[in-house]
Write a protein that holds these residues in place. Structure first.
Motif, PDB file in Angstrom:
ATOM      1  N   ARG A   1       0.836  -1.211   0.000  1.00  0.00           N
ATOM      2  CA  ARG A   1       0.000   0.000   0.000  1.00  0.00           C
ATOM      3  C   ARG A   1       0.869   1.258   0.000  1.00  0.00           C
ATOM      4  N   GLU A   2       1.902   1.273   0.815  1.00  0.00           N
ATOM      5  CA  GLU A   2       2.772   2.450   0.874  1.00  0.00           C
ATOM      6  C   GLU A   2       3.478   2.683  -0.456  1.00  0.00           C
ATOM      7  N   ASN A   3       3.893   1.616  -1.128  1.00  0.00           N
ATOM      8  CA  ASN A   3       4.549   1.773  -2.422  1.00  0.00           C
ATOM      9  C   ASN A   3       3.592   2.324  -3.467  1.00  0.00           C
ATOM     10  N   LEU A   4       2.360   1.823  -3.476  1.00  0.00           N
ATOM     11  CA  LEU A   4       1.395   2.269  -4.478  1.00  0.00           C
ATOM     12  C   LEU A   4       0.952   3.710  -4.239  1.00  0.00           C
TER      13      LEU A   4
ATOM     14  N   ILE B   1      -5.885  -8.570  -4.544  1.00  0.00           N
ATOM     15  CA  ILE B   1      -7.276  -8.110  -4.674  1.00  0.00           C
ATOM     16  C   ILE B   1      -7.450  -6.801  -3.913  1.00  0.00           C
ATOM     17  N   SER B   2      -7.054  -6.794  -2.643  1.00  0.00           N
ATOM     18  CA  SER B   2      -7.215  -5.595  -1.816  1.00  0.00           C
ATOM     19  C   SER B   2      -6.433  -4.422  -2.381  1.00  0.00           C
ATOM     20  N   ALA B   3      -5.200  -4.695  -2.832  1.00  0.00           N
ATOM     21  CA  ALA B   3      -4.362  -3.618  -3.366  1.00  0.00           C
ATOM     22  C   ALA B   3      -4.978  -3.009  -4.625  1.00  0.00           C
ATOM     23  N   LEU B   4      -5.470  -3.853  -5.514  1.00  0.00           N
ATOM     24  CA  LEU B   4      -6.019  -3.352  -6.777  1.00  0.00           C
ATOM     25  C   LEU B   4      -7.336  -2.615  -6.578  1.00  0.00           C
ATOM     26  N   LEU B   5      -8.153  -3.053  -5.636  1.00  0.00           N
ATOM     27  CA  LEU B   5      -9.419  -2.361  -5.384  1.00  0.00           C
ATOM     28  C   LEU B   5      -9.170  -0.898  -5.010  1.00  0.00           C
ATOM     29  N   GLU B   6      -8.152  -0.676  -4.195  1.00  0.00           N
ATOM     30  CA  GLU B   6      -7.833   0.699  -3.804  1.00  0.00           C
ATOM     31  C   GLU B   6      -7.065   1.417  -4.909  1.00  0.00           C
TER      32      GLU B   6
ATOM     33  N   GLU C   1      10.618 -22.406 -15.177  1.00  0.00           N
ATOM     34  CA  GLU C   1      11.253 -21.553 -16.182  1.00  0.00           C
ATOM     35  C   GLU C   1      10.243 -20.696 -16.943  1.00  0.00           C
ATOM     36  N   ARG C   2       8.951 -21.034 -16.845  1.00  0.00           N
ATOM     37  CA  ARG C   2       7.921 -20.249 -17.522  1.00  0.00           C
ATOM     38  C   ARG C   2       7.351 -19.134 -16.636  1.00  0.00           C
ATOM     39  N   VAL C   3       7.627 -19.195 -15.340  1.00  0.00           N
ATOM     40  CA  VAL C   3       7.007 -18.260 -14.397  1.00  0.00           C
ATOM     41  C   VAL C   3       7.357 -16.799 -14.677  1.00  0.00           C
ATOM     42  N   PRO C   4       8.632 -16.426 -14.904  1.00  0.00           N
ATOM     43  CA  PRO C   4       8.935 -14.997 -15.128  1.00  0.00           C
ATOM     44  C   PRO C   4       8.169 -14.398 -16.306  1.00  0.00           C
ATOM     45  N   GLU C   5       8.094 -15.110 -17.411  1.00  0.00           N
ATOM     46  CA  GLU C   5       7.393 -14.559 -18.575  1.00  0.00           C
ATOM     47  C   GLU C   5       5.894 -14.461 -18.310  1.00  0.00           C
ATOM     48  N   LEU C   6       5.340 -15.423 -17.569  1.00  0.00           N
ATOM     49  CA  LEU C   6       3.906 -15.384 -17.266  1.00  0.00           C
ATOM     50  C   LEU C   6       3.571 -14.209 -16.338  1.00  0.00           C
ATOM     51  N   LEU C   7       4.434 -13.960 -15.355  1.00  0.00           N
ATOM     52  CA  LEU C   7       4.212 -12.812 -14.478  1.00  0.00           C
ATOM     53  C   LEU C   7       4.377 -11.505 -15.251  1.00  0.00           C
ATOM     54  N   ALA C   8       5.320 -11.473 -16.201  1.00  0.00           N
ATOM     55  CA  ALA C   8       5.489 -10.274 -17.034  1.00  0.00           C
ATOM     56  C   ALA C   8       4.237 -10.011 -17.860  1.00  0.00           C
ATOM     57  N   ASP C   9       3.640 -11.085 -18.403  1.00  0.00           N
ATOM     58  CA  ASP C   9       2.379 -10.937 -19.139  1.00  0.00           C
ATOM     59  C   ASP C   9       1.285 -10.391 -18.227  1.00  0.00           C
ATOM     60  N   LEU C  10       1.228 -10.916 -16.997  1.00  0.00           N
ATOM     61  CA  LEU C  10       0.206 -10.468 -16.047  1.00  0.00           C
ATOM     62  C   LEU C  10       0.421  -8.997 -15.684  1.00  0.00           C
ATOM     63  N   GLU C  11       1.680  -8.616 -15.500  1.00  0.00           N
ATOM     64  CA  GLU C  11       1.999  -7.221 -15.187  1.00  0.00           C
ATOM     65  C   GLU C  11       1.560  -6.296 -16.328  1.00  0.00           C
ATOM     66  N   ARG C  12       1.798  -6.715 -17.560  1.00  0.00           N
ATOM     67  CA  ARG C  12       1.377  -5.903 -18.708  1.00  0.00           C
ATOM     68  C   ARG C  12      -0.141  -5.772 -18.747  1.00  0.00           C
TER      69      ARG C  12
ATOM     70  N   LEU D   1       7.212   1.532  -5.855  1.00  0.00           N
ATOM     71  CA  LEU D   1       7.110   0.505  -6.889  1.00  0.00           C
ATOM     72  C   LEU D   1       5.661   0.386  -7.357  1.00  0.00           C
ATOM     73  N   PRO D   2       5.445   0.163  -8.656  1.00  0.00           N
ATOM     74  CA  PRO D   2       4.085  -0.101  -9.151  1.00  0.00           C
ATOM     75  C   PRO D   2       3.726  -1.570  -8.929  1.00  0.00           C
ATOM     76  N   ILE D   3       2.498  -1.949  -9.259  1.00  0.00           N
ATOM     77  CA  ILE D   3       2.134  -3.362  -9.269  1.00  0.00           C
ATOM     78  C   ILE D   3       3.072  -4.058 -10.250  1.00  0.00           C
ATOM     79  N   SER D   4       3.880  -4.972  -9.756  1.00  0.00           N
ATOM     80  CA  SER D   4       4.917  -5.582 -10.581  1.00  0.00           C
ATOM     81  C   SER D   4       5.427  -6.835  -9.891  1.00  0.00           C
ATOM     82  N   ALA D   5       6.159  -7.652 -10.641  1.00  0.00           N
ATOM     83  CA  ALA D   5       6.769  -8.847 -10.065  1.00  0.00           C
ATOM     84  C   ALA D   5       7.705  -8.464  -8.927  1.00  0.00           C
ATOM     85  N   ARG D   6       8.430  -7.358  -9.083  1.00  0.00           N
ATOM     86  CA  ARG D   6       9.364  -6.928  -8.031  1.00  0.00           C
ATOM     87  C   ARG D   6       8.625  -6.583  -6.751  1.00  0.00           C
TER      88      ARG D   6
END
Length: 382
Positions: A119-122, A230-235, A179-190, A128-133
Protein backbone atom coordinates in the motif's frame (compact mmCIF):
# COMPACT_ATOMS: atom_id res chain seq x y z
CA UNK A 1 -18.38 -22.28 -23.08
CA UNK A 2 -15.49 -23.83 -24.97
CA UNK A 3 -12.37 -21.71 -25.33
CA UNK A 4 -8.64 -22.27 -25.35
CA UNK A 5 -7.35 -21.76 -21.81
CA UNK A 6 -3.69 -22.63 -22.14
CA UNK A 7 -1.35 -25.46 -23.01
CA UNK A 8 -0.25 -28.65 -21.34
CA UNK A 9 3.49 -29.27 -21.17
CA UNK A 10 5.27 -32.36 -19.93
CA UNK A 11 7.88 -31.86 -17.23
CA UNK A 12 9.78 -34.09 -14.84
CA UNK A 13 9.84 -33.49 -11.11
CA UNK A 14 10.88 -35.79 -8.27
CA UNK A 15 11.54 -38.46 -10.85
CA UNK A 16 7.99 -38.37 -12.20
CA UNK A 17 6.78 -37.18 -15.58
CA UNK A 18 3.80 -34.88 -15.06
CA UNK A 19 1.57 -32.63 -17.16
CA UNK A 20 1.85 -28.97 -16.13
CA UNK A 21 -0.56 -26.26 -17.21
CA UNK A 22 0.64 -23.02 -18.83
CA UNK A 23 -2.18 -20.43 -19.03
CA UNK A 24 -2.77 -18.18 -22.02
CA UNK A 25 -2.17 -14.45 -21.43
CA UNK A 26 -5.09 -12.34 -20.26
CA UNK A 27 -7.73 -11.40 -21.23
CA UNK A 28 -9.53 -14.59 -22.24
CA UNK A 29 -10.16 -14.85 -25.98
CA UNK A 30 -11.66 -17.15 -28.57
CA UNK A 31 -14.27 -16.11 -27.55
CA UNK A 32 -13.77 -13.16 -25.19
CA UNK A 33 -15.85 -12.89 -22.03
CA UNK A 34 -19.22 -11.47 -23.05
CA UNK A 35 -20.15 -8.21 -21.23
CA UNK A 36 -23.75 -9.36 -20.80
CA UNK A 37 -22.49 -12.26 -18.66
CA UNK A 38 -21.23 -9.94 -15.94
CA UNK A 39 -22.94 -6.56 -16.45
CA UNK A 40 -25.66 -6.94 -13.80
CA UNK A 41 -23.35 -8.52 -11.21
CA UNK A 42 -20.74 -5.85 -11.84
CA UNK A 43 -23.27 -3.05 -11.30
CA UNK A 44 -24.41 -4.67 -8.05
CA UNK A 45 -20.83 -5.05 -6.80
CA UNK A 46 -19.89 -1.47 -7.73
CA UNK A 47 -23.01 -0.16 -5.96
CA UNK A 48 -22.17 -2.21 -2.84
CA UNK A 49 -18.65 -0.75 -2.82
CA UNK A 50 -20.04 2.77 -3.26
CA UNK A 51 -22.35 2.24 -0.27
CA UNK A 52 -19.42 0.96 1.79
CA UNK A 53 -17.33 3.97 0.83
CA UNK A 54 -20.21 6.24 1.82
CA UNK A 55 -20.99 4.65 5.17
CA UNK A 56 -17.40 5.07 6.33
CA UNK A 57 -18.31 8.73 6.85
CA UNK A 58 -20.47 7.69 9.82
CA UNK A 59 -17.42 7.48 12.04
CA UNK A 60 -15.22 10.35 13.21
CA UNK A 61 -12.01 8.65 12.13
CA UNK A 62 -11.44 6.41 9.14
CA UNK A 63 -8.19 5.32 10.77
CA UNK A 64 -9.89 3.05 13.27
CA UNK A 65 -12.08 1.55 10.55
CA UNK A 66 -8.95 0.83 8.55
CA UNK A 67 -7.20 -0.61 11.61
CA UNK A 68 -10.01 -3.10 12.11
CA UNK A 69 -10.73 -3.99 8.46
CA UNK A 70 -7.12 -4.66 7.47
CA UNK A 71 -6.61 -6.88 10.51
CA UNK A 72 -9.79 -8.81 9.83
CA UNK A 73 -8.74 -9.43 6.21
CA UNK A 74 -5.26 -10.48 7.40
CA UNK A 75 -6.82 -12.93 9.83
CA UNK A 76 -9.36 -14.41 7.40
CA UNK A 77 -6.94 -14.81 4.48
CA UNK A 78 -4.55 -16.63 6.83
CA UNK A 79 -7.37 -18.84 8.16
CA UNK A 80 -8.06 -20.02 4.59
CA UNK A 81 -4.53 -21.44 4.69
CA UNK A 82 -5.16 -23.19 8.02
CA UNK A 83 -4.02 -20.79 10.75
CA UNK A 84 -6.07 -20.90 13.95
CA UNK A 85 -5.46 -17.37 15.26
CA UNK A 86 -8.43 -15.23 16.29
CA UNK A 87 -8.93 -11.47 16.46
CA UNK A 88 -8.58 -11.71 20.25
CA UNK A 89 -5.19 -13.37 19.76
CA UNK A 90 -4.08 -10.68 17.35
CA UNK A 91 -5.19 -7.80 19.58
CA UNK A 92 -3.61 -9.46 22.64
CA UNK A 93 -0.33 -9.86 20.78
CA UNK A 94 -0.37 -6.19 19.80
CA UNK A 95 -0.94 -5.30 23.46
CA UNK A 96 2.19 -7.26 24.41
CA UNK A 97 0.16 -10.05 26.02
CA UNK A 98 1.49 -13.58 25.55
CA UNK A 99 -0.69 -15.81 23.36
CA UNK A 100 -0.72 -19.59 23.01
CA UNK A 101 -0.61 -19.78 19.20
CA UNK A 102 2.15 -17.26 18.68
CA UNK A 103 3.28 -18.83 15.38
CA UNK A 104 -0.16 -18.40 13.81
CA UNK A 105 -0.37 -14.82 15.06
CA UNK A 106 3.04 -14.10 13.55
CA UNK A 107 1.77 -15.28 10.16
CA UNK A 108 -1.14 -12.84 10.40
CA UNK A 109 1.21 -10.06 11.52
CA UNK A 110 3.46 -10.78 8.54
CA UNK A 111 0.50 -10.37 6.20
CA UNK A 112 -0.16 -6.96 7.76
CA UNK A 113 3.47 -5.98 7.14
CA UNK A 114 3.33 -7.19 3.53
CA UNK A 115 0.06 -5.38 2.85
CA UNK A 116 1.33 -2.17 4.44
CA UNK A 117 4.45 -2.39 2.26
CA UNK A 118 2.42 -2.78 -0.95
CA UNK A 119 0.00 0.00 0.00
CA UNK A 120 2.77 2.45 0.87
CA UNK A 121 4.55 1.77 -2.42
CA UNK A 122 1.40 2.27 -4.48
CA UNK A 123 0.65 5.55 -2.70
CA UNK A 124 4.18 6.96 -2.95
CA UNK A 125 5.21 9.02 -5.98
CA UNK A 126 8.50 7.13 -6.15
CA UNK A 127 7.14 3.77 -4.99
CA UNK A 128 7.11 0.51 -6.89
CA UNK A 129 4.08 -0.10 -9.15
CA UNK A 130 2.13 -3.36 -9.27
CA UNK A 131 4.92 -5.58 -10.58
CA UNK A 132 6.77 -8.85 -10.06
CA UNK A 133 9.36 -6.93 -8.03
CA UNK A 134 6.74 -5.46 -5.68
CA UNK A 135 5.08 -8.86 -5.28
CA UNK A 136 8.41 -10.55 -4.51
CA UNK A 137 9.35 -7.93 -1.90
CA UNK A 138 5.93 -8.31 -0.24
CA UNK A 139 6.30 -12.10 -0.33
CA UNK A 140 9.63 -11.79 1.49
CA UNK A 141 7.83 -10.02 4.34
CA UNK A 142 4.94 -12.51 4.27
CA UNK A 143 7.16 -15.54 4.93
CA UNK A 144 9.74 -13.87 7.15
CA UNK A 145 10.46 -16.17 10.10
CA UNK A 146 7.29 -18.28 9.83
CA UNK A 147 6.21 -21.56 8.24
CA UNK A 148 7.43 -21.42 4.69
CA UNK A 149 10.51 -19.38 5.65
CA UNK A 150 12.64 -22.14 4.12
CA UNK A 151 10.79 -21.93 0.80
CA UNK A 152 12.65 -19.09 -0.90
CA UNK A 153 10.84 -16.03 0.53
CA UNK A 154 10.80 -13.22 -2.00
CA UNK A 155 12.05 -15.41 -4.83
CA UNK A 156 10.17 -16.91 -7.74
CA UNK A 157 10.23 -20.66 -7.46
CA UNK A 158 13.06 -22.55 -9.11
CA UNK A 159 11.41 -25.96 -8.85
CA UNK A 160 8.10 -27.51 -9.83
CA UNK A 161 5.25 -27.25 -7.32
CA UNK A 162 1.85 -28.89 -7.30
CA UNK A 163 -1.53 -28.50 -5.60
CA UNK A 164 -3.32 -31.35 -3.86
CA UNK A 165 -2.16 -34.94 -3.78
CA UNK A 166 0.80 -36.49 -2.00
CA UNK A 167 3.19 -36.22 -4.95
CA UNK A 168 3.29 -34.62 -8.39
CA UNK A 169 1.92 -37.74 -10.07
CA UNK A 170 -1.41 -37.64 -8.21
CA UNK A 171 -1.71 -33.85 -7.85
CA UNK A 172 -5.02 -32.08 -8.41
CA UNK A 173 -3.22 -29.35 -10.37
CA UNK A 174 0.34 -28.83 -11.57
CA UNK A 175 1.18 -25.13 -12.23
CA UNK A 176 3.56 -24.01 -14.98
CA UNK A 177 7.19 -25.19 -14.92
CA UNK A 178 9.47 -22.76 -13.05
CA UNK A 179 11.25 -21.55 -16.18
CA UNK A 180 7.92 -20.25 -17.52
CA UNK A 181 7.01 -18.26 -14.40
CA UNK A 182 8.93 -15.00 -15.13
CA UNK A 183 7.39 -14.56 -18.58
CA UNK A 184 3.91 -15.38 -17.27
CA UNK A 185 4.21 -12.81 -14.48
CA UNK A 186 5.49 -10.27 -17.03
CA UNK A 187 2.38 -10.94 -19.14
CA UNK A 188 0.21 -10.47 -16.05
CA UNK A 189 2.00 -7.22 -15.19
CA UNK A 190 1.38 -5.90 -18.71
CA UNK A 191 -2.31 -6.79 -18.40
CA UNK A 192 -2.58 -4.89 -15.10
CA UNK A 193 -1.12 -1.74 -16.61
CA UNK A 194 -2.81 -1.93 -20.01
CA UNK A 195 -5.91 0.13 -20.71
CA UNK A 196 -8.98 -2.10 -21.07
CA UNK A 197 -11.89 0.23 -21.62
CA UNK A 198 -14.22 -2.67 -22.36
CA UNK A 199 -13.37 -4.50 -19.11
CA UNK A 200 -14.67 -2.99 -15.85
CA UNK A 201 -12.02 -2.74 -13.11
CA UNK A 202 -13.71 -5.35 -10.89
CA UNK A 203 -13.69 -7.85 -13.73
CA UNK A 204 -10.00 -7.13 -14.27
CA UNK A 205 -9.35 -7.81 -10.56
CA UNK A 206 -11.16 -11.15 -10.89
CA UNK A 207 -9.04 -12.09 -13.91
CA UNK A 208 -5.78 -11.03 -12.24
CA UNK A 209 -6.48 -13.04 -9.09
CA UNK A 210 -7.33 -16.22 -11.00
CA UNK A 211 -4.28 -15.88 -13.27
CA UNK A 212 -1.94 -15.32 -10.31
CA UNK A 213 -3.29 -18.43 -8.57
CA UNK A 214 -2.80 -20.44 -11.77
CA UNK A 215 0.80 -19.27 -12.20
CA UNK A 216 1.48 -20.06 -8.50
CA UNK A 217 4.85 -18.30 -8.70
CA UNK A 218 6.11 -19.15 -5.20
CA UNK A 219 6.71 -22.36 -3.28
CA UNK A 220 4.45 -21.13 -0.47
CA UNK A 221 2.16 -18.19 0.29
CA UNK A 222 0.55 -17.96 -3.16
CA UNK A 223 -3.04 -17.81 -1.88
CA UNK A 224 -2.34 -15.01 0.58
CA UNK A 225 -0.37 -13.03 -2.02
CA UNK A 226 -3.15 -13.50 -4.57
CA UNK A 227 -5.78 -12.21 -2.14
CA UNK A 228 -3.49 -9.35 -1.08
CA UNK A 229 -3.46 -8.31 -4.73
CA UNK A 230 -7.28 -8.11 -4.67
CA UNK A 231 -7.22 -5.59 -1.82
CA UNK A 232 -4.36 -3.62 -3.37
CA UNK A 233 -6.02 -3.35 -6.78
CA UNK A 234 -9.42 -2.36 -5.38
CA UNK A 235 -7.83 0.70 -3.80
CA UNK A 236 -5.28 1.33 -6.58
CA UNK A 237 -8.05 1.42 -9.20
CA UNK A 238 -10.17 3.74 -7.02
CA UNK A 239 -12.89 1.19 -6.35
CA UNK A 240 -12.30 1.76 -2.63
CA UNK A 241 -11.21 4.94 -0.89
CA UNK A 242 -9.46 2.75 1.69
CA UNK A 243 -9.14 -1.04 2.08
CA UNK A 244 -12.26 -1.52 4.21
CA UNK A 245 -13.33 -4.74 2.46
CA UNK A 246 -12.47 -8.14 3.92
CA UNK A 247 -13.35 -10.35 0.97
CA UNK A 248 -11.55 -13.38 2.43
CA UNK A 249 -14.47 -13.86 4.82
CA UNK A 250 -16.78 -14.70 1.92
CA UNK A 251 -14.10 -16.78 0.18
CA UNK A 252 -13.53 -18.74 3.40
CA UNK A 253 -17.25 -19.44 3.85
CA UNK A 254 -17.43 -20.70 0.25
CA UNK A 255 -13.95 -22.17 0.08
CA UNK A 256 -14.80 -25.31 -1.89
CA UNK A 257 -16.67 -23.29 -4.52
CA UNK A 258 -13.85 -20.73 -4.60
CA UNK A 259 -11.29 -23.40 -5.46
CA UNK A 260 -13.62 -25.25 -7.84
CA UNK A 261 -14.34 -22.17 -9.93
CA UNK A 262 -10.69 -21.16 -10.06
CA UNK A 263 -9.98 -24.64 -11.38
CA UNK A 264 -12.77 -24.40 -13.96
CA UNK A 265 -11.07 -21.42 -15.60
CA UNK A 266 -8.19 -23.78 -16.46
CA UNK A 267 -10.03 -26.99 -17.25
CA UNK A 268 -13.10 -25.62 -19.03
CA UNK A 269 -12.27 -22.00 -19.79
CA UNK A 270 -15.31 -21.04 -17.71
CA UNK A 271 -14.26 -17.51 -16.87
CA UNK A 272 -17.90 -16.40 -16.74
CA UNK A 273 -18.70 -18.56 -13.70
CA UNK A 274 -15.57 -17.43 -11.87
CA UNK A 275 -16.24 -13.74 -12.59
CA UNK A 276 -19.86 -14.09 -11.42
CA UNK A 277 -18.68 -15.73 -8.18
CA UNK A 278 -16.05 -13.06 -7.61
CA UNK A 279 -18.47 -10.19 -8.18
CA UNK A 280 -21.00 -11.79 -5.84
CA UNK A 281 -18.21 -12.15 -3.26
CA UNK A 282 -17.37 -8.44 -3.54
CA UNK A 283 -21.03 -7.42 -3.18
CA UNK A 284 -21.61 -9.74 -0.19
CA UNK A 285 -18.38 -8.71 1.55
CA UNK A 286 -19.13 -5.02 1.00
CA UNK A 287 -22.64 -5.43 2.46
CA UNK A 288 -21.21 -7.27 5.47
CA UNK A 289 -18.56 -4.58 6.03
CA UNK A 290 -21.24 -1.89 5.74
CA UNK A 291 -23.39 -3.59 8.39
CA UNK A 292 -20.37 -3.97 10.67
CA UNK A 293 -19.45 -0.28 10.35
CA UNK A 294 -23.01 0.75 11.22
CA UNK A 295 -23.02 -1.60 14.23
CA UNK A 296 -19.60 -0.38 15.41
CA UNK A 297 -20.61 3.27 15.00
CA UNK A 298 -23.79 2.62 17.01
CA UNK A 299 -21.87 0.81 19.76
CA UNK A 300 -19.26 3.54 20.09
CA UNK A 301 -21.84 6.35 20.01
CA UNK A 302 -23.89 4.69 22.76
CA UNK A 303 -20.82 3.95 24.91
CA UNK A 304 -19.52 7.50 24.42
CA UNK A 305 -22.86 8.87 25.58
CA UNK A 306 -22.75 6.74 28.74
CA UNK A 307 -19.23 7.93 29.44
CA UNK A 308 -20.12 11.60 28.95
CA UNK A 309 -23.09 11.22 31.31
CA UNK A 310 -20.92 9.69 34.05
CA UNK A 311 -19.89 12.15 36.78
CA UNK A 312 -16.87 10.01 37.69
CA UNK A 313 -15.18 10.06 34.30
CA UNK A 314 -12.44 12.60 33.73
CA UNK A 315 -10.52 13.86 30.72
CA UNK A 316 -8.09 10.94 30.64
CA UNK A 317 -10.97 8.45 30.63
CA UNK A 318 -12.40 10.25 27.58
CA UNK A 319 -9.04 10.12 25.82
CA UNK A 320 -8.71 6.43 26.63
CA UNK A 321 -12.17 5.73 25.23
CA UNK A 322 -11.32 7.43 21.93
CA UNK A 323 -8.22 5.20 21.69
CA UNK A 324 -10.12 1.93 22.19
CA UNK A 325 -11.00 1.23 18.51
CA UNK A 326 -7.26 1.06 17.75
CA UNK A 327 -6.31 -0.48 21.11
CA UNK A 328 -9.12 -2.94 21.92
CA UNK A 329 -6.90 -5.05 24.21
CA UNK A 330 -4.55 -3.26 26.59
CA UNK A 331 -2.81 -3.11 29.94
CA UNK A 332 -2.69 -0.16 32.33
CA UNK A 333 0.98 0.29 31.47
CA UNK A 334 0.08 0.53 27.81
CA UNK A 335 -2.54 3.20 28.60
CA UNK A 336 0.06 5.10 30.61
CA UNK A 337 2.42 5.13 27.63
CA UNK A 338 -0.22 5.81 24.97
CA UNK A 339 -1.71 8.76 26.85
CA UNK A 340 1.60 10.01 28.31
CA UNK A 341 0.27 10.11 31.84
CA UNK A 342 1.09 8.58 35.23
CA UNK A 343 0.28 5.02 36.23
CA UNK A 344 -2.30 6.03 38.91
CA UNK A 345 -4.07 8.35 36.42
CA UNK A 346 -4.08 5.62 33.75
CA UNK A 347 -5.40 3.10 36.27
CA UNK A 348 -8.19 5.47 37.32
CA UNK A 349 -9.21 5.99 33.68
CA UNK A 350 -9.35 2.25 33.08
CA UNK A 351 -11.39 1.78 36.26
CA UNK A 352 -13.87 4.46 35.14
CA UNK A 353 -14.51 2.60 31.87
CA UNK A 354 -14.66 -0.77 33.64
CA UNK A 355 -17.18 0.52 36.21
CA UNK A 356 -19.43 1.56 33.30
CA UNK A 357 -19.09 -1.88 31.70
CA UNK A 358 -17.44 -0.44 28.59
CA UNK A 359 -14.25 -2.44 29.11
CA UNK A 360 -13.68 -5.46 31.26
CA UNK A 361 -10.75 -7.15 32.91
CA UNK A 362 -9.87 -10.30 30.97
CA UNK A 363 -7.55 -12.33 33.25
CA UNK A 364 -9.41 -12.54 36.57
CA UNK A 365 -6.10 -11.90 38.32
CA UNK A 366 -4.94 -9.20 40.69
CA UNK A 367 -1.57 -8.89 38.94
CA UNK A 368 -0.61 -8.74 35.27
CA UNK A 369 -4.13 -7.68 34.42
CA UNK A 370 -5.27 -6.91 30.90
CA UNK A 371 -8.47 -5.31 29.68
CA UNK A 372 -10.59 -5.48 26.56
CA UNK A 373 -13.25 -3.55 24.70
CA UNK A 374 -14.91 -6.91 24.23
CA UNK A 375 -18.23 -5.80 22.76
CA UNK A 376 -16.25 -4.10 19.99
CA UNK A 377 -14.11 -7.21 19.38
CA UNK A 378 -17.24 -9.41 19.36
CA UNK A 379 -18.85 -7.24 16.66
CA UNK A 380 -15.72 -7.43 14.53
CA UNK A 381 -15.49 -11.20 15.00
CA UNK A 382 -19.08 -11.88 13.90
Amino acid sequence: MSRSTGSIVTTTTLGESVHAFVPNPLPPTAPPVAPESYAADNRAAELALARLNGVSGLVPSEDWLLYAAVRKEALLTSQIEGTQATLDDLFENEAGIEVDNADDVEEVTNYLRAFRFVRENLQADDGLPISARLICEAHRLLLDGVRGAGKQPGELRRSQNWIGGTRPGNAVFVPPPPERVPELLADLERFVHREHGELPPLVKVALVHAQFETIHPFLDGNGRMGRLLISALLEHWSLMQAPLLYISGHLKRHQAEYYRLLSSTRTEGDWEAWIAFFLEAVAAAAAQAERTIVDLATLITNDRRRLLESPKAGAVAYRLFESLPMMPRFTVEQVKQRLATTYPTANAAVKALADLGIVREMTGQRKNRSFGYQSYIDLLSA
